[in-house]
Design a protein around this motif. Sequence first.
Motif, PDB file in Angstrom:
ATOM      1  N   ASN A 182       0.871  -1.176   0.000  1.00 33.13           N
ATOM      2  CA  ASN A 182       0.000   0.000   0.000  1.00 33.13           C
ATOM      3  C   ASN A 182       0.901   1.216   0.000  1.00 33.13           C
ATOM      4  OD1 ASN A 182       0.764  -0.184   2.706  1.00 33.13           O
ATOM      5  ND2 ASN A 182      -1.276  -0.527   3.478  1.00 33.13           N
ATOM      6  N   ASP A 183       0.745   2.142   0.902  1.00 30.14           N
ATOM      7  CA  ASP A 183       1.638   3.297   0.921  1.00 30.14           C
ATOM      8  C   ASP A 183       3.052   2.903   1.352  1.00 30.14           C
ATOM      9  OD1 ASP A 183      -0.317   5.051   0.055  1.00 30.14           O
ATOM     10  OD2 ASP A 183      -1.019   5.444   2.079  1.00 30.14           O
ATOM     11  N   ILE A 184       3.171   1.706   1.902  1.00 33.24           N
ATOM     12  CA  ILE A 184       4.471   1.140   2.247  1.00 33.24           C
ATOM     13  C   ILE A 184       4.553  -0.261   1.659  1.00 33.24           C
ATOM     14  CG2 ILE A 184       4.744   2.467   4.381  1.00 33.24           C
ATOM     15  CD1 ILE A 184       3.876  -0.089   5.887  1.00 33.24           C
ATOM     16  N   ASP A 185       5.740  -0.786   1.575  1.00 33.81           N
ATOM     17  CA  ASP A 185       5.962  -2.150   1.099  1.00 33.81           C
ATOM     18  C   ASP A 185       6.302  -2.975   2.329  1.00 33.81           C
ATOM     19  OD1 ASP A 185       6.801  -4.495  -0.083  1.00 33.81           O
ATOM     20  OD2 ASP A 185       8.234  -3.550  -1.427  1.00 33.81           O
ATOM     21  N   ALA A 186       5.348  -3.807   2.783  1.00 34.51           N
ATOM     22  CA  ALA A 186       5.524  -4.517   4.046  1.00 34.51           C
ATOM     23  C   ALA A 186       5.384  -6.025   3.867  1.00 34.51           C
ATOM     24  CB  ALA A 186       4.502  -4.011   5.063  1.00 34.51           C
ATOM     25  N   PRO A 187       6.494  -6.706   3.549  1.00 36.19           N
ATOM     26  CA  PRO A 187       6.419  -8.167   3.480  1.00 36.19           C
ATOM     27  C   PRO A 187       6.266  -8.772   4.874  1.00 36.19           C
ATOM     28  CG  PRO A 187       8.665  -7.412   3.083  1.00 36.19           C
ATOM     29  CD  PRO A 187       7.813  -6.188   3.246  1.00 36.19           C
ATOM     30  N   ALA A 188       5.520  -9.838   4.965  1.00 37.89           N
ATOM     31  CA  ALA A 188       5.342 -10.528   6.246  1.00 37.89           C
ATOM     32  C   ALA A 188       6.658 -11.179   6.655  1.00 37.89           C
ATOM     33  CB  ALA A 188       4.244 -11.573   6.139  1.00 37.89           C
ATOM     34  N   GLU A 189       6.980 -11.047   7.926  1.00 38.44           N
ATOM     35  CA  GLU A 189       8.193 -11.698   8.423  1.00 38.44           C
ATOM     36  C   GLU A 189       7.946 -13.170   8.720  1.00 38.44           C
ATOM     37  OE1 GLU A 189      10.232  -9.614  11.496  1.00 38.44           O
ATOM     38  OE2 GLU A 189       9.899  -7.678  10.551  1.00 38.44           O
TER      39      GLU A 189
ATOM     40  N   ARG B  28      -2.717  -3.554  -2.549  1.00 40.31           N
ATOM     41  CA  ARG B  28      -2.959  -4.999  -2.626  1.00 40.31           C
ATOM     42  C   ARG B  28      -2.168  -5.775  -1.577  1.00 40.31           C
ATOM     43  NH1 ARG B  28       1.164  -4.287  -6.482  1.00 40.31           N
ATOM     44  NH2 ARG B  28       2.723  -5.962  -6.404  1.00 40.31           N
ATOM     45  N   ILE B  29      -2.548  -7.040  -1.477  1.00 41.22           N
ATOM     46  CA  ILE B  29      -1.820  -8.021  -0.684  1.00 41.22           C
ATOM     47  C   ILE B  29      -1.461  -9.164  -1.625  1.00 41.22           C
ATOM     48  CG2 ILE B  29      -1.943  -9.678   1.210  1.00 41.22           C
ATOM     49  CD1 ILE B  29      -3.950  -7.778   2.560  1.00 41.22           C
ATOM     50  N   ASP B  30      -0.170  -9.446  -1.727  1.00 42.01           N
ATOM     51  CA  ASP B  30       0.288 -10.594  -2.511  1.00 42.01           C
ATOM     52  C   ASP B  30       0.379 -11.796  -1.584  1.00 42.01           C
ATOM     53  OD1 ASP B  30       0.542  -9.061  -4.801  1.00 42.01           O
ATOM     54  OD2 ASP B  30       2.717  -8.799  -4.591  1.00 42.01           O
TER      55      ASP B  30
END
Length: 78
Positions: free
Chosen positions: A10-17, A54-56
């Motif tokens: 979204n406004d940030i790129d936040a991959p799940a840890e 989105r959510i990948d």
Amino acid sequence: MPNYRFHVLNDIDAPAEESEQHANLAVAHLKAIEYARDLASAAVRLGKLDLKHRIDIEDEEGKVLMSVTFGDSIEVSR
């Protein structure tokens, strides 16, 4: 059960840890829709919603298996 990661873009790129175990990709897809709705709700409370965010859904190697946009997760009526 397979492991899936949910990568928020979204406004940030936040991959799940951490990965999550789900029975299959269809179940992971439903979970991604739930997450997208939660994030879209938070964005609306701030007065701004981008339906293209989105959510990948990724496998453990980071391969994108499916994407859910915020727009995919809601029904908009006028």
